[in-house]
Scaffold this active site. Structure first.
Site, PDB file in Angstrom:
ATOM      1  N   HIS A 224      34.232 -67.960  66.584  1.00  0.00           N
ATOM      2  CA  HIS A 224      34.337 -68.778  65.376  1.00  0.00           C
ATOM      3  C   HIS A 224      32.978 -68.927  64.688  1.00  0.00           C
ATOM      4  O   HIS A 224      32.846 -69.648  63.701  1.00  0.00           O
ATOM      5  CB  HIS A 224      34.892 -70.161  65.782  1.00  0.00           C
ATOM      6  CG  HIS A 224      35.437 -70.959  64.652  1.00  0.00           C
ATOM      7  ND1 HIS A 224      34.946 -72.200  64.301  1.00  0.00           N
ATOM      8  CD2 HIS A 224      36.441 -70.710  63.787  1.00  0.00           C
ATOM      9  CE1 HIS A 224      35.613 -72.679  63.281  1.00  0.00           C
ATOM     10  NE2 HIS A 224      36.526 -71.802  62.937  1.00  0.00           N
ATOM     11  N   LYS A 226      29.642 -68.196  62.436  1.00  0.00           N
ATOM     12  CA  LYS A 226      29.298 -67.564  61.162  1.00  0.00           C
ATOM     13  C   LYS A 226      27.778 -67.480  61.099  1.00  0.00           C
ATOM     14  O   LYS A 226      27.086 -68.502  60.997  1.00  0.00           O
ATOM     15  CB  LYS A 226      29.805 -68.371  59.961  1.00  0.00           C
ATOM     16  CG  LYS A 226      31.328 -68.477  59.866  1.00  0.00           C
ATOM     17  CD  LYS A 226      31.830 -69.718  60.533  1.00  0.00           C
ATOM     18  CE  LYS A 226      33.341 -69.844  60.375  1.00  0.00           C
ATOM     19  NZ  LYS A 226      33.880 -70.936  61.216  1.00  0.00           N
ATOM     20  N   ASP A 231      16.346 -59.705  57.801  1.00  0.00           N
ATOM     21  CA  ASP A 231      14.948 -59.376  58.111  1.00  0.00           C
ATOM     22  C   ASP A 231      14.299 -60.378  59.069  1.00  0.00           C
ATOM     23  O   ASP A 231      13.065 -60.467  59.141  1.00  0.00           O
ATOM     24  CB  ASP A 231      14.116 -59.297  56.819  1.00  0.00           C
ATOM     25  CG  ASP A 231      14.492 -58.090  55.959  1.00  0.00           C
ATOM     26  OD1 ASP A 231      15.114 -57.163  56.507  1.00  0.00           O
ATOM     27  OD2 ASP A 231      14.190 -58.104  54.756  1.00  0.00           O
ATOM     28  N   HIS A 402      36.557 -78.489  54.568  1.00  0.00           N
ATOM     29  CA  HIS A 402      36.426 -77.666  55.771  1.00  0.00           C
ATOM     30  C   HIS A 402      35.060 -77.874  56.423  1.00  0.00           C
ATOM     31  O   HIS A 402      34.716 -77.212  57.403  1.00  0.00           O
ATOM     32  CB  HIS A 402      36.616 -76.194  55.367  1.00  0.00           C
ATOM     33  CG  HIS A 402      36.763 -75.237  56.501  1.00  0.00           C
ATOM     34  ND1 HIS A 402      35.781 -74.331  56.849  1.00  0.00           N
ATOM     35  CD2 HIS A 402      37.775 -75.026  57.369  1.00  0.00           C
ATOM     36  CE1 HIS A 402      36.190 -73.601  57.871  1.00  0.00           C
ATOM     37  NE2 HIS A 402      37.395 -74.002  58.221  1.00  0.00           N
ATOM     38  N   LYS A 404      31.946 -79.239  58.589  1.00  0.00           N
ATOM     39  CA  LYS A 404      31.824 -79.703  59.977  1.00  0.00           C
ATOM     40  C   LYS A 404      30.427 -80.313  60.122  1.00  0.00           C
ATOM     41  O   LYS A 404      29.463 -79.628  60.458  1.00  0.00           O
ATOM     42  CB  LYS A 404      32.008 -78.549  60.959  1.00  0.00           C
ATOM     43  CG  LYS A 404      33.328 -77.766  60.739  1.00  0.00           C
ATOM     44  CD  LYS A 404      33.014 -76.326  60.513  1.00  0.00           C
ATOM     45  CE  LYS A 404      34.190 -75.434  60.195  1.00  0.00           C
ATOM     46  NZ  LYS A 404      35.505 -75.820  60.384  1.00  0.00           N
ATOM     47  N   ASP A 409      22.388 -92.474  61.154  1.00  0.00           N
ATOM     48  CA  ASP A 409      21.282 -93.327  60.691  1.00  0.00           C
ATOM     49  C   ASP A 409      20.445 -92.692  59.592  1.00  0.00           C
ATOM     50  O   ASP A 409      19.306 -93.090  59.376  1.00  0.00           O
ATOM     51  CB  ASP A 409      20.367 -93.697  61.872  1.00  0.00           C
ATOM     52  CG  ASP A 409      21.093 -94.507  62.938  1.00  0.00           C
ATOM     53  OD1 ASP A 409      22.127 -95.115  62.617  1.00  0.00           O
ATOM     54  OD2 ASP A 409      20.625 -94.521  64.087  1.00  0.00           O
TER      55      ASP A 409
END
Length: 484
Positions: A224, A226, A231, A402, A404, A409
């Site tokens: 899952h 990404k 470089d 979507h 996450k 604080d």
């Protein structure tokens, strides 16, 4: 009729016996997951067992060995150096109000995940799909040496083709291009989608598991992550996959609200290591070795100190979940969470409840629509329990959220691929960036507050007005939460 009755009960008996034998033989499985799978197999005789064969069996020892055996390319010396600094209390920590607990969080990731603290990075938070892909493709077009890409979902639609064309152009110009994709998430691209890239010298391979996913009995364990590394100097990671829906072009889902990071600085190097480890575990005949050009150490280019933390079914430590637990328990004033799927285990539920009941301002934001019906109903069920314990739950109403993220604080922030659900903690291969930067964390707080403006508060009155059918669907879905 008597013969049919005998055959039926014999079938039930065999199905039940196989269920008990198959599920309980894997001793390390979580008890809640065992009961959830037993429920599936017994409620759906025959068919449930087939589902279990493809989705329920634990990852093979061979795959675990392939992944664990990969050394942390390019980072070993840095890991050992930071461990020594922590032991002597000479590690230069980020400035936060948490003092010793910041060291504890840094140490937690270093010891459990060998995640070094990189300092002085420049990090941009990206919350719009068009902006993300415009920046990514612009950076790809400037690549000089290599482009390393991992995506869970890679679609052969408008943006997928545009990104592929940019990779092909780079490969044609002599840039090293490696693409690692999940065979289930990228199943719609077709067998020949990457052929032209390969003909130009690029490489595209599935993360462990054949593209013949019908024959793959480990469908439940998906990459899952990404990650894009350009470089060794620029990195992208976060929630966006590759597809037109992430640009808000699918009417059913509406505007797609996600959160991604663009990183410049030494924080890119752990992302590079993660990609190369995954590549070597998956592509046996094209193993990548250390190259200085993969790990160009840079001077400070920004103000963000960060750790890249990964987790997956190959490791029982569950480092990302432990990081969430530690962050919530550290909070003195506020905890703000955004997630499309909220199916926490007992430890996270109790930690959030304790924080809320202790006077901490706990806010949770979830979508207003399902992209997975069972998961969404279970999410609502857990969200309602949070409301009953004083947590403010917001339903994002301007499309589909979507993102996450978690920020405490206005000091410490995490953005990544891991949802607040059991799947992300135990079944998927995930990667999150934990950042120690007041400016960036406060920026995320402002993003959260702006999202509240297009959300509505889930109240006890709304919950009371749910129909009995809706409540049944929520509770029924929640029964399967350990395996969703």
């Amino acid at each position: 009729m008597e013969i049919i009755r005998i055959v039926f009960w014999l079938f039930i008996f065999i199905n039940s016996g196989l269920a008990l034998f198959t599920v309980f033989r894997e001793r390390e499985r979580d008890i809640a997951a065992i009961w959830a799978w037993l429920l599936v197999i017994t409620m759906l005789p025959g068919f449930g067992f087939i589902i279990y064969l493809f989705l329920g069996r634990k990852i093979s020892k061979e795959n675990i060995f392939d992944i664990r055996s990969q050394k942390r390319i390019g980072m070993n010396q840095l890991v050992e150096a930071q461990k020594q600094l922590i032991e002597t209390e000479n590690l230069d920590l980020p400035e936060t109000k948490h003092l010793d607990t910041t060291l504890e969080l840094v140490s937690l990731f270093l010891e459990s995940n060998e995640s070094i603290l990189t300092k002085g990075n420049k990090v941009d938070i990206i919350i719009d799909g068009k902006e993300k892909f415009d920046k990514l493709i612009k950076d790809i077009n400037k690549a000089k040496h290599h482009i390393h890409v991992t995506y869970y979902i890679f679609k052969a639609d408008g943006i997928g083709t545009r990104l592929l064309n940019a990779l092909e152009e780079s490969a044609e110009n002599g840039v090293e291009v490696k693409v690692l994709y999940d065979p289930i998430g990228a199943r719609v691209v077709g067998a020949h989608f990457f052929d032209h890239l390969k003909s130009l010298g690029g490489q595209a391979e599935p993360f462990f598991g054949s593209r013949l996913h019908i024959l793959n009995f480990r469908l439940n364990y998906r990459n899952h992550r990404k990650i894009v590394v350009i470089d060794g100097k620029i990195g992208y990671t976060g929630g966006f996959n590759v597809g037109d829906d992430y640009l808000g072009l699918y009417e059913k889902m509406g505007y797609w609200r996600d959160t991604h990071l663009r990183i410049k600085g030494n924080g890119v190097l752990p992302l590079q290591t993660r990609f190369l480890m995954d590549w070597n575990a998956s592509v046996k005949n094209q193993t990548v070795r250390y190259k200085e050009s993969y790990f160009p150490v840079s001077s400070f280019v920004g103000t963000t100190d960060l750790q890249i933390v990964s987790s997956g079914p190959d490791n029982e430590v569950h480092a990302i979940k432990k990081g969430f637990l530690k962050m919530i328990s550290m909070a003195k004033h506020s905890v703000y969470i955004q997630t499309p799927y909220f199916i926490p285990d007992e430890a996270l539920m109790e930690t959030l409840k304790i924080a809320s009941l202790s006077g901490i301002d706990v806010k949770l934001m979830i979508p207003n629509k399902p992209d997975h019906p069972f998961i969404y109903r279970a999410t609502l069920s857990y969200a309602e329990e949070m409301v009953n314990n004083g947590v403010e739950v917001y339903i994002y109403d301007a499309g589909f959220i979507h993102a996450k993220t978690i920020v405490i604080d206005g000091e410490i922030l995490s953005v990544g691929t891991a949802n607040f659900d059991i799947r992300s903690f135990k079944l998927n291969f995930e990667v999150n960036t934990f950042m120690y930067d007041r400016i960036l964390a406060k920026q995320q707080v402002e993003i959260f507050k702006k999202d509240i403006e297009v959300s509505y508060l889930l109240t006890e009155d709304i919950i009371k007005n749910y129909s009995k059918w809706e409540l049944f669907k929520q509770q029924f879905s929640r029964l399967f939460s350990p395996i969703l």
